[in-house]
Write a protein that holds these residues in place. Structure first.
Motif, PDB file in Angstrom:
ATOM      1  N   LEU A 185      35.107  44.402  50.768  1.00 56.02           N
ATOM      2  CA  LEU A 185      37.151  44.575  49.959  1.00 56.02           C
ATOM      3  C   LEU A 185      37.803  43.364  50.269  1.00 56.02           C
ATOM      4  O   LEU A 185      37.940  43.129  51.627  1.00 56.02           O
ATOM      5  CB  LEU A 185      37.455  46.308  50.159  1.00 56.02           C
ATOM      6  N   ALA A 186      39.266  43.935  49.794  1.00 57.42           N
ATOM      7  CA  ALA A 186      40.033  42.840  50.149  1.00 57.42           C
ATOM      8  C   ALA A 186      41.093  44.035  51.053  1.00 57.42           C
ATOM      9  O   ALA A 186      40.351  44.947  51.154  1.00 57.42           O
ATOM     10  CB  ALA A 186      41.551  42.310  48.565  1.00 57.42           C
ATOM     11  N   SER A 187      41.711  43.001  51.955  1.00 54.21           N
ATOM     12  CA  SER A 187      43.526  44.044  52.352  1.00 54.21           C
ATOM     13  C   SER A 187      43.511  45.070  51.881  1.00 54.21           C
ATOM     14  O   SER A 187      44.309  46.074  52.498  1.00 54.21           O
ATOM     15  CB  SER A 187      44.125  42.777  52.754  1.00 54.21           C
ATOM     16  N   GLN A 205      35.024  37.715  41.789  1.00 56.54           N
ATOM     17  CA  GLN A 205      35.767  37.770  42.250  1.00 56.54           C
ATOM     18  C   GLN A 205      35.315  36.450  41.744  1.00 56.54           C
ATOM     19  O   GLN A 205      34.560  35.858  41.610  1.00 56.54           O
ATOM     20  CB  GLN A 205      37.139  37.818  43.426  1.00 56.54           C
ATOM     21  N   PRO A 206      36.341  35.357  41.148  1.00 53.32           N
ATOM     22  CA  PRO A 206      36.102  33.614  40.993  1.00 53.32           C
ATOM     23  C   PRO A 206      35.299  33.418  42.323  1.00 53.32           C
ATOM     24  O   PRO A 206      36.060  33.497  43.538  1.00 53.32           O
ATOM     25  CB  PRO A 206      37.642  33.297  40.752  1.00 53.32           C
ATOM     26  N   PRO A 207      34.416  32.423  42.487  1.00 52.42           N
ATOM     27  CA  PRO A 207      33.431  31.784  43.850  1.00 52.42           C
ATOM     28  C   PRO A 207      34.845  31.339  44.259  1.00 52.42           C
ATOM     29  O   PRO A 207      35.896  30.597  43.555  1.00 52.42           O
ATOM     30  CB  PRO A 207      32.737  30.846  43.011  1.00 52.42           C
ATOM     31  N   THR A 234      40.353  46.434  46.191  1.00 59.07           N
ATOM     32  CA  THR A 234      39.643  45.148  45.163  1.00 59.07           C
ATOM     33  C   THR A 234      38.173  45.278  46.252  1.00 59.07           C
ATOM     34  O   THR A 234      38.193  44.964  47.009  1.00 59.07           O
ATOM     35  CB  THR A 234      40.711  44.066  45.664  1.00 59.07           C
ATOM     36  N   VAL A 235      37.380  45.265  45.201  1.00 58.02           N
ATOM     37  CA  VAL A 235      35.840  44.556  45.204  1.00 58.02           C
ATOM     38  C   VAL A 235      35.334  43.685  45.291  1.00 58.02           C
ATOM     39  O   VAL A 235      35.918  42.475  44.095  1.00 58.02           O
ATOM     40  CB  VAL A 235      35.169  45.281  44.378  1.00 58.02           C
TER      41      VAL A 235
END
Length: 757
Positions: free
Chosen positions: A530-532, A559-561, A536-537
């Motif tokens: 997850l993001a901070s 997410q975009p690499p 958000t995965v």
């Protein structure tokens, strides 16, 4: 914004559609176009007309030397490549345009983009460099770098250089008769037809095999599958070369240029002689080799065999260690310091030389015939240990099975590099590979000579995105109690937290490095990175939790690499009555030329800020639009959406079109201060701003010496007695030259505007 009357726009649209595409957007074959006879592109124009890509006018003409617009060329590309209609961006100035559907489809396929988020300029004549960018994207050609191809290379916009170079290398775009490319010139209808026809021809032609007879740069060569035959000899003269899936009809040379590096061959057959003169390590995986001659002038060669590799004859003319898994029909040793871990079917050791062959020291002696020591009967030896899968690179968690063809033999192994014996670990179950591991194994049976030592080197392949994880498992009645810790990740920008789930229950969200205590009887769980913000995965992966482990698992990104356009942001949120007060900072971005930013909730916008400088902003919206700007603070390079409901440190995707075309009139504003008296040669020069896209730095030179690269707005102290200097405008890397101009430094001056070419 361009202003045109509705009537003139309608007349232009109907006229354009009729002359270039035929009525109703249906191309009608027009044999014998009256105005292309004798034209340099006559054959190609007729070919494109016959193919239904373009059409002539109702009066039987084509107007080959007329300009073609951006909308017309986008339409031609969509039709030529038979692209199905797709819902892409609809720009403000294309919403009522006759080519709306074609432009939207081209945008959805990544072929075209606008001057900004709202403006495409459909009726603007397309320039030759814009045409190059579109056709390279349509063809799906990978840009190989912006090599200088034309004398006027400096006048090609930075955003178009790679495309022009690639299109030229493919042979679909050529220069003018004087050799120049003329990038800013408008493309003609004839040029458009020729470029599209040439691109279709190149795409339809069978792919030419890459010449891999001389490999002097690191990289992987040879097809990913199948096999390529190389007629003649091959030379490898650089470290880091991997040659795969090839048959070499001549000789192979591992040259001195490999130095102390490494070369690897996979599934390669060499019909001639393989000579090793360079490289500290040479790997042969599933290779079929004839004669192999070790002839290093300095140092010891390490030859590692794996899989089904076989050597007909090995000649040790210099020090060498041959290890791994493979077969050698015959070995001839002429020098000392030679180790061959697997025993060849036959061998010879020169008189007075001692070599280690199959774990046994063998010294060559002069027998009655004066010849070398040769191998003896080996029929009572236990068959060697084999491994499945064979040694080499494997995914983490791979289980290696050991076996021997000798019935009733017992296998013993070590993992610490020591020589195995009957006192070593007895093999009873597959060995799990979670890190670089060398398995050394022997097979023993009473009444027979033990097998030769098998040395099996495994490395763990690192996926594009991965997570490093520890697993602890409770004992006895507590075996369902797991302690899982995701320590770190690679390849996932913005990763900060994680959670685990067995499909029934899910752990709490944890920071990376903090353990998650979790109850499950499942054999595996899903790890979600997850993001901070904790929601958000960024990616997911599968973790085996049946036993304690310290391992790396593959993560599938959602997410975009890493490498796509992103911006790293931090958000601070006020508390209580100040909850609408946000402090937003875009710290960095991967957008080329990005230097400034601003944020907006659709109602109000922040001031323009330099990257790294905080923007204090009042908004009650849940998210804002982040706009990445060039150094001029106005040119938009891309936009992204940032959630501002809670404090966060995260990475957001930035979308946007290709860098907008350079302004026709490129300028740089400079100031000059000149020392007095004996210090008259001392100048303080500052380039304060420029209209060159992507500009971030500059330097000055009088042709003899150059100043250091400076950020725009930062003064360059410079000694010169010349009356003028060359000002070079640079990208943010401080080396890429975007343009140059001449500045008079004979006297002090402020806010002097100079032309940049």
């Amino acid at each position: 914004m361009r202003k045109r009357s509705h009537l003139s726009w309608l007349v232009l649209a109907v006229f354009t559609m009729t002359i270039f595409f035929g009525s109703g957007l249906t191309a009608v074959a027009a044999p014998g176009l009256s105005d292309v006879q004798g034209h340099w592109a006559a054959d190609t124009i007729q070919k494109m007309v016959d193919a239904g890509v373009v059409a002539g006018q109702p009066d039987g003409t084509f107007k080959p030397d007329n300009n073609i617009s951006r909308a017309e060329f986008a339409t031609l590309v969509v039709k030529a490549f038979k692209l199905e209609e797709k819902a892409g961006k609809v720009f403000t100035d294309t919403s009522d345009h006759w080519a709306k559907a074609f432009i939207s489809t081209a945008n959805a396929n990544g072929i075209v983009s606008g001057y900004s988020d709202t403006e495409f300029g459909p009726n603007d004549p397309i320039t030759r460099e814009q045409m190059a960018v579109m056709i390279v994207k349509a063809a799906g050609w990978k840009a190989e770098g912006a090599a200088k191809v034309f004398p006027d290379d400096a006048s090609i916009s930075a955003w178009a250089k790679e495309a022009v170079s690639t299109a030229s290398a493919q042979g679909v775009i050529k220069g003018r008769p004087d050799g120049n490319f003329d990038p800013k010139a408008n493309a003609t209808r004839a040029e458009a037809a020729v470029v599209i026809s040439g691109t279709l021809d190149v795409k339809a032609a069978p792919e030419k095999p890459v010449d891999i007879s001389t490999l002097d740069k690191a990289g992987t060569y040879g097809p990913a599958s199948g096999s390529q035959e190389i007629n003649g000899n091959v030379t490898i003269s650089a470290s880091g070369v991997i040659l795969q899936n090839a048959v070499i009809t001549g000789d192979l040379l591992i040259a001195e240029g490999v130095g102390s590096g490494e070369a690897t061959l996979k599934n390669v057959t060499v019909k001639g002689t393989t000579t090793i003169k360079g490289g500290e390590t040479v790997n042969f995986e599933n290779c079929k080799l004839g004669k192999v001659n070790i002839k290093k002038a300095e140092g010891k060669a390490n030859v590692v065999l794996s899989g089904t590799t076989s050597i007909s004859e090995l000649l040790a003319n210099s020090a060498v260690k041959v290890s791994g898994q493979g077969t050698i029909d015959k070995a001839v040793v002429y020098v000392a310091n030679v180790v061959i871990e697997m025993k060849p079917t036959a061998y010879e050791v020169a008189s007075g030389i001692t070599a280690n062959i199959g774990g046994v020291a063998v010294t060559g002696t002069s027998g009655g015939g004066g010849g070398p020591t040769t191998s003896s009967d080996d029929s009572n030896r236990v068959k060697p240990v084999n491994a499945t899968p064979p040694a080499g690179e494997v995914p983490a968690g791979t289980q290696v099975t050991l076996s021997t063809a000798t019935a009733g033999a017992t296998i013993y192994y070590t993992l610490d590099g020591s020589v195995p014996s009957s006192n070593s670990t007895k093999y009873t179950a597959p060995i799990t590979i979670n890190a670089a591991t060398t398995i050394r194994a022997i097979a023993i049976k009473v009444g027979q000579t033990q097998s030769l030592v098998a040395s099996l080197a495994y490395s763990v392949s690192v996926p594009e995105a991965s997570a490093s994880v520890d697993v602890a498992v409770g004992s006895g009645a507590m075996s369902a109690f797991k302690t899982i810790t995701v320590k770190s990740t690679t390849g996932l920008s913005g990763a900060a937290k994680y959670k685990v789930s067995d499909g029934t229950t899910t752990s709490a969200v944890k920071d990376l490095g903090v353990s998650a205590a979790y109850m499950t009887s499942a054999e595996s769980v899903t790890v979600t990175i997850l993001a901070s913000d904790g929601t958000t995965v960024l990616g997911t992966g599968t973790l085996n939790v049946t036993a304690a482990a310290s391992t790396s698992i593959a993560i599938t990104a959602v997410q975009p690499p890493v490498g796509d356009k992103t911006a790293d942001c931090t958000v601070a949120v006020g508390s209580g009555a100040m909850a609408a007060f946000k402090t937003i900072t875009v710290t960095s971005t991967t957008v080329s030329g990005g230097a400034k930013y601003k944020v907006s909730d659709g109602t109000t916008s922040s001031a323009v800020k330099d990257l790294g400088v905080a923007a204090a902003y009042m908004t009650s919206a849940e998210s804002v639009t982040v706009t990445i700007l060039a150094s001029d603070g106005t040119t938009v390079l891309g936009t992204g959406t940032l959630n501002v409901t809670a404090a966060a440190s995260t990475s957001i995707a930035i979308s946007g079109s290709e860098t907008p075309p350079e302004p026709a009139d490129k300028k740089a504003v400079c100031t000059v201060a000149v020392g007095s008296g004996a210090m008259a040669a001392f100048k303080t020069i500052t380039v304060t701003s420029t209209t060159v896209n992507g500009a971030a730095k500059y330097k000055v030179s009088d042709g003899t010496t150059s100043s250091a690269a400076k950020d725009l707005g930062v003064a360059a102290a410079y000694m010169t007695s010349a009356e003028s200097v060359t000002v070079s405008i640079l990208a943010s890397d401080g080396t890429t030259v975007l343009g140059t101009g001449t500045l008079n430094v004979a006297s002090a001056a402020s806010d002097v505007s100079i032309d940049i070419q």
